[in-house]
Design a protein around this motif. Structure first.
Motif: not given
Length: 168
Positions: A158-165, A93-105
């Motif tokens: 990033e925080d918004k993306a993590l809150r959403e997904h 899950h580490w990346n230089t981009k903001i990549l969020v897997v939906p419903d990942a913990e």
């Protein structure tokens, strides 16, 4: 010695880009959604210009290592330890981009137990410590300000993306 220092940092960054690309492919197969595409090129540009500025300031102004170089170098090495602890804790899950897997913990191990964004703390410290090693104060001041601005944008996205997904 300066060029060896720069070479080590360049090799480190290239290796991180390779790992980031591999991780990007892995998480996109899991359905990852990318955020912050608009600001990402500016972050890359800022990091490249940081090293260009550091090199130019040290060479053009004939900077020598600080009289505190042993302590500063020790701090840089410790900061790198935290960097790799954070990267290993995130795994694929580490990346230089903001990549969020939906419903990942959300990852809450390693330095993420204590800090929400340990890798960004590492970057902040690097932008201070690397120029400080050679007394490159113009680079230190300019890029501390630029990085603070970029991180204020990036962390908000990033925080918004993590809150959403992400699942808590």
């Amino acid at each position: 010695m300066f060029w060896l220092f720069i070479l080590i940092l360049a090799v480190q960054r290239i290796a991180e880009i390779i790992v980031a690309k591999q991780n990007e492919q892995k998480v996109k197969k899991q359905g990852a959604i990318e955020y912050g595409e608009g600001h990402y090129p500016y972050i890359v540009l800022m990091h490249v210009l940081f090293f260009v500025s550091l090199i130019c300031e040290v060479l053009l102004l004939h900077k020598e290592p600080s009289s505190w170089w042993i302590g500063i170098l020790t701090a840089i090495i410790l900061v790198q330890g935290v960097r790799y602890w954070a990267l290993l804790s995130l795994g694929a899950h580490w990346n230089t981009k903001i990549l969020v897997v939906p419903d990942a913990e959300l990852i809450k191990k390693g330095p993420y137990k204590w800090l929400k964004h340990p890798n960004y703390a590492v970057v902040m410290l690097e932008i201070i410590l690397l120029p400080l090693l050679y007394g490159a104060y113009w680079t230190l001041i300019l890029f501390t300000i630029l990085n603070a601005f970029m991180l204020s944008v990036r962390i908000r996205v990033e925080d918004k993306a993590l809150r959403e997904h992400a699942s808590k």
